[in-house]
Design a protein around this motif. Structure first.
Motif, mmCIF file in Angstrom:
data_model
loop_
_atom_site.group_PDB
_atom_site.id
_atom_site.type_symbol
_atom_site.label_atom_id
_atom_site.label_comp_id
_atom_site.label_asym_id
_atom_site.label_seq_id
_atom_site.Cartn_x
_atom_site.Cartn_y
_atom_site.Cartn_z
ATOM 1 N N THR A 202 0.835 -1.206 0.000
ATOM 2 C CA THR A 202 0.000 0.000 0.000
ATOM 3 C C THR A 202 0.862 1.246 0.000
ATOM 4 O O THR A 202 0.628 2.191 -0.767
ATOM 5 C CB THR A 202 -0.921 -0.003 1.232
ATOM 6 N N CYS A 203 1.883 1.253 0.862
ATOM 7 C CA CYS A 203 2.789 2.401 0.939
ATOM 8 C C CYS A 203 3.503 2.625 -0.388
ATOM 9 O O CYS A 203 3.568 3.761 -0.884
ATOM 10 C CB CYS A 203 3.793 2.168 2.064
ATOM 11 N N LEU A 204 4.045 1.569 -0.968
ATOM 12 C CA LEU A 204 4.796 1.709 -2.217
ATOM 13 C C LEU A 204 3.905 2.230 -3.340
ATOM 14 O O LEU A 204 4.331 3.056 -4.156
ATOM 15 C CB LEU A 204 5.421 0.376 -2.604
ATOM 16 N N ASN A 205 2.680 1.745 -3.392
ATOM 17 C CA ASN A 205 1.774 2.208 -4.435
ATOM 18 C C ASN A 205 1.337 3.657 -4.240
ATOM 19 O O ASN A 205 0.969 4.335 -5.201
ATOM 20 C CB ASN A 205 0.542 1.306 -4.506
ATOM 21 N N LEU A 206 1.358 4.129 -2.996
ATOM 22 C CA LEU A 206 0.929 5.496 -2.726
ATOM 23 C C LEU A 206 2.066 6.507 -2.812
ATOM 24 O O LEU A 206 1.862 7.695 -2.517
ATOM 25 C CB LEU A 206 0.280 5.573 -1.335
ATOM 26 N N LEU A 207 3.261 6.064 -3.212
ATOM 27 C CA LEU A 207 4.336 7.031 -3.446
ATOM 28 C C LEU A 207 3.852 8.061 -4.471
ATOM 29 O O LEU A 207 3.399 7.697 -5.565
ATOM 30 C CB LEU A 207 5.591 6.325 -3.964
ATOM 31 N N PRO A 208 3.922 9.346 -4.149
ATOM 32 C CA PRO A 208 3.321 10.378 -5.021
ATOM 33 C C PRO A 208 4.196 10.723 -6.223
ATOM 34 O O PRO A 208 4.822 11.778 -6.285
ATOM 35 C CB PRO A 208 3.177 11.580 -4.075
ATOM 36 N N ALA A 209 4.201 9.830 -7.198
ATOM 37 C CA ALA A 209 5.018 10.071 -8.391
ATOM 38 C C ALA A 209 4.498 9.240 -9.553
ATOM 39 O O ALA A 209 4.005 8.118 -9.362
ATOM 40 C CB ALA A 209 6.485 9.725 -8.120
ATOM 41 N N GLY A 210 4.621 9.780 -10.756
ATOM 42 C CA GLY A 210 4.391 9.044 -11.993
ATOM 43 C C GLY A 210 3.064 8.329 -12.063
ATOM 44 O O GLY A 210 2.017 8.855 -11.676
ATOM 45 N N GLN A 211 3.119 7.088 -12.559
ATOM 46 C CA GLN A 211 1.923 6.299 -12.788
ATOM 47 C C GLN A 211 1.547 5.430 -11.598
ATOM 48 O O GLN A 211 0.670 4.571 -11.712
ATOM 49 C CB GLN A 211 2.137 5.410 -14.021
ATOM 50 N N LEU A 212 2.192 5.620 -10.460
ATOM 51 C CA LEU A 212 1.771 4.920 -9.258
ATOM 52 C C LEU A 212 0.433 5.475 -8.777
ATOM 53 O O LEU A 212 0.001 6.556 -9.172
ATOM 54 C CB LEU A 212 2.830 5.072 -8.161
ATOM 55 N N ASP A 213 -0.223 4.730 -7.886
ATOM 56 C CA ASP A 213 -1.526 5.175 -7.395
ATOM 57 C C ASP A 213 -1.424 6.543 -6.730
ATOM 58 O O ASP A 213 -2.298 7.391 -6.889
ATOM 59 C CB ASP A 213 -2.089 4.150 -6.407
ATOM 60 N N GLY A 214 -0.349 6.745 -5.957
ATOM 61 C CA GLY A 214 -0.149 8.053 -5.342
ATOM 62 C C GLY A 214 0.049 9.152 -6.367
ATOM 63 O O GLY A 214 -0.374 10.295 -6.146
ATOM 64 N N GLY A 215 0.685 8.823 -7.480
ATOM 65 C CA GLY A 215 0.830 9.789 -8.563
ATOM 66 C C GLY A 215 -0.507 10.146 -9.185
ATOM 67 O O GLY A 215 -0.743 11.308 -9.557
ATOM 68 N N HIS A 216 -1.402 9.158 -9.325
ATOM 69 C CA HIS A 216 -2.751 9.432 -9.826
ATOM 70 C C HIS A 216 -3.485 10.407 -8.900
ATOM 71 O O HIS A 216 -4.111 11.366 -9.353
ATOM 72 C CB HIS A 216 -3.559 8.132 -9.918
ATOM 73 N N VAL A 217 -3.424 10.115 -7.596
ATOM 74 C CA VAL A 217 -4.123 10.960 -6.624
ATOM 75 C C VAL A 217 -3.542 12.374 -6.631
ATOM 76 O O VAL A 217 -4.282 13.365 -6.614
ATOM 77 C CB VAL A 217 -4.029 10.337 -5.218
ATOM 78 N N LEU A 218 -2.218 12.468 -6.674
ATOM 79 C CA LEU A 218 -1.560 13.775 -6.675
ATOM 80 C C LEU A 218 -1.979 14.604 -7.883
ATOM 81 O O LEU A 218 -2.321 15.789 -7.757
ATOM 82 C CB LEU A 218 -0.044 13.590 -6.659
ATOM 83 N N TYR A 219 -1.967 13.987 -9.073
ATOM 84 C CA TYR A 219 -2.343 14.731 -10.274
ATOM 85 C C TYR A 219 -3.827 15.090 -10.254
ATOM 86 O O TYR A 219 -4.217 16.175 -10.713
ATOM 87 C CB TYR A 219 -2.034 13.929 -11.528
ATOM 88 N N ALA A 220 -4.662 14.185 -9.748
ATOM 89 C CA ALA A 220 -6.098 14.456 -9.708
ATOM 90 C C ALA A 220 -6.403 15.704 -8.894
ATOM 91 O O ALA A 220 -7.326 16.459 -9.225
ATOM 92 C CB ALA A 220 -6.840 13.256 -9.128
ATOM 93 N N VAL A 221 -5.626 15.952 -7.856
ATOM 94 C CA VAL A 221 -5.877 17.112 -6.995
ATOM 95 C C VAL A 221 -5.197 18.373 -7.527
ATOM 96 O O VAL A 221 -5.821 19.438 -7.618
ATOM 97 C CB VAL A 221 -5.398 16.826 -5.558
ATOM 98 N N PHE A 222 -3.930 18.266 -7.897
ATOM 99 C CA PHE A 222 -3.141 19.460 -8.196
ATOM 100 C C PHE A 222 -2.758 19.614 -9.661
ATOM 101 O O PHE A 222 -2.149 20.616 -10.040
ATOM 102 C CB PHE A 222 -1.851 19.463 -7.354
ATOM 103 N N ARG A 223 -3.057 18.628 -10.484
ATOM 104 C CA ARG A 223 -2.625 18.627 -11.886
ATOM 105 C C ARG A 223 -1.104 18.816 -11.951
ATOM 106 O O ARG A 223 -0.379 18.108 -11.258
ATOM 107 C CB ARG A 223 -3.382 19.683 -12.684
ATOM 108 N N ASN A 224 -0.615 19.737 -12.759
ATOM 109 C CA ASN A 224 0.838 19.881 -12.923
ATOM 110 C C ASN A 224 1.455 20.915 -11.983
ATOM 111 O O ASN A 224 2.595 21.332 -12.188
ATOM 112 C CB ASN A 224 1.164 20.262 -14.374
ATOM 113 N N ARG A 225 0.711 21.306 -10.952
ATOM 114 C CA ARG A 225 1.217 22.347 -10.063
ATOM 115 C C ARG A 225 2.185 21.799 -9.011
ATOM 116 O O ARG A 225 2.716 22.569 -8.208
ATOM 117 C CB ARG A 225 0.052 23.057 -9.375
ATOM 118 N N THR A 226 2.393 20.484 -8.991
ATOM 119 C CA THR A 226 3.277 19.891 -7.981
ATOM 120 C C THR A 226 4.368 19.047 -8.652
ATOM 121 O O THR A 226 4.671 17.943 -8.216
ATOM 122 C CB THR A 226 2.476 19.009 -7.006
ATOM 123 N N ARG A 227 4.959 19.579 -9.707
ATOM 124 C CA ARG A 227 5.968 18.810 -10.431
ATOM 125 C C ARG A 227 7.216 18.549 -9.601
ATOM 126 O O ARG A 227 7.963 17.601 -9.859
ATOM 127 C CB ARG A 227 6.350 19.554 -11.712
#
Length: 302
Positions: A202-227
């Motif tokens: 769960t932790c590894l998938n929620l890493l906030p980057a790229g095509q990981l689940d955490g990356g999906h969540v991050l982009y869904a909220v902030f789009r490209n504002r958190t590069r």
């Protein structure tokens, strides 16, 4: 003009819509059964001292295997069902078996293949967050059940070199709650070990980057504002790998060279995410913090 008029035929290319790729149920089932076999063998190898004989050894490996497969299947089913809900073309789960003599867990995990771009950020968030949350629920249940079956051995280090599993905030609190014991003195039951692995997944998938689940969540909220977030994450992982568990260096390389740090846009980024999903994104970040393990594995000597 003499003679009948000539007919002129023009060959006009007609675009024929390609049929969407179809799943091959037998392939998915075969990979699942093969992964069940490799994880059972992996679990049996750890129980070999207490279970003599081939049959008893394999039966002893089933608690770990079935629990881990249940966590992985629930995680991927969360993704898959959300894809179906939003009409996103996605495959059935692919389970990845691993030779137990090379990779002691017996599996490299599981994934689904998403075959098209997400229609909007709502669909992106739902698909990204559903897997970790679904898998975490089963993993927590498995850890609690497994802890009740585990043993407390304050003299565990006297037995020689041991593999110590690092604690996240969540696993530390659950161990204290269920056993009221120092996690360093607990010998985990295979079901508890599978639950611990499920929370690490769960932790590894929620890493906030790229095509990981955490990356999906991050982009869904902030789009490209958190590069810069994925870049800072890689820096932190490299530091953790240098000072502690080298596996984080491997993950930093995977993110940078294979998965990528950026995220593609959805078909309609202008569609608002909504407050409920933004609230869910906050709690997804909390789940990442609660399950993060700075040093997952460590060898201790007496």
């Amino acid at each position: 003009m003499n003679g009948a008029p000539r007919r002129i035929w023009l060959r006009v290319p007609i675009a024929v819509a390609a049929s969407p790729p179809r799943d091959r149920p037998l392939l998915h089932l075969g990979l699942l059964l093969l992964t069940a076999a490799t994880t059972t063998i992996a679990g049996a190898s750890w129980e070999s001292e207490r279970a003599q004989g081939l049959l008893r050894g394999l039966l002893a490996g089933l608690p770990f295997s079935l629990t881990l497969l249940a966590i992985l299947a629930t995680h991927e089913s969360g993704h898959y069902l959300m894809c179906r809900w939003h009409r996103v073309n996605a495959s059935l789960p692919y389970f990845l078996p691993a030779p137990p003599w090379l990779f002691p867990l017996g599996t490299f995990g599981a994934f689904i293949r998403i075959r098209q771009r997400f229609p909007d950020r709502r669909a992106l968030f739902d698909v990204g967050a559903a897997g970790p949350w679904a898998g975490a629920v089963v993993a927590v249940a498995a850890l609690v059940i497994g802890l009740r079956l585990s043993t407390i051995r304050p003299d565990v280090l006297a037995q020689g070199n041991v593999l110590e599993l690092g604690d996240s905030l969540l696993t530390f609190w659950l161990t204290r709650l269920v056993l009221d014991a120092d996690p360093a003195t607990v010998v985990l039951h295979p079901i508890a070990f599978a639950g611990w692995l499920g929370l690490l997944v769960t932790c590894l998938n929620l890493l906030p980057a790229g095509q990981l689940d955490g990356g999906h969540v991050l982009y869904a909220v902030f789009r490209n504002r958190t590069r810069l977030v994925p870049v800072l994450l890689v820096v932190v992982l490299l530091w953790l790998g240098w000072s502690g568990w080298p596996g984080w260096i491997v993950w930093a390389l995977i993110l940078t060279l294979m998965l990528g740090l950026g995220h593609p846009a959805t078909l309609d980024d202008a569609e608002p995410l909504g407050r409920a999903r933004a609230f869910g994104a906050f709690w997804s970040f909390v789940l990442f913090v609660l399950t993060f393990v700075p040093e997952p594995f460590k060898i201790l000597s007496p």
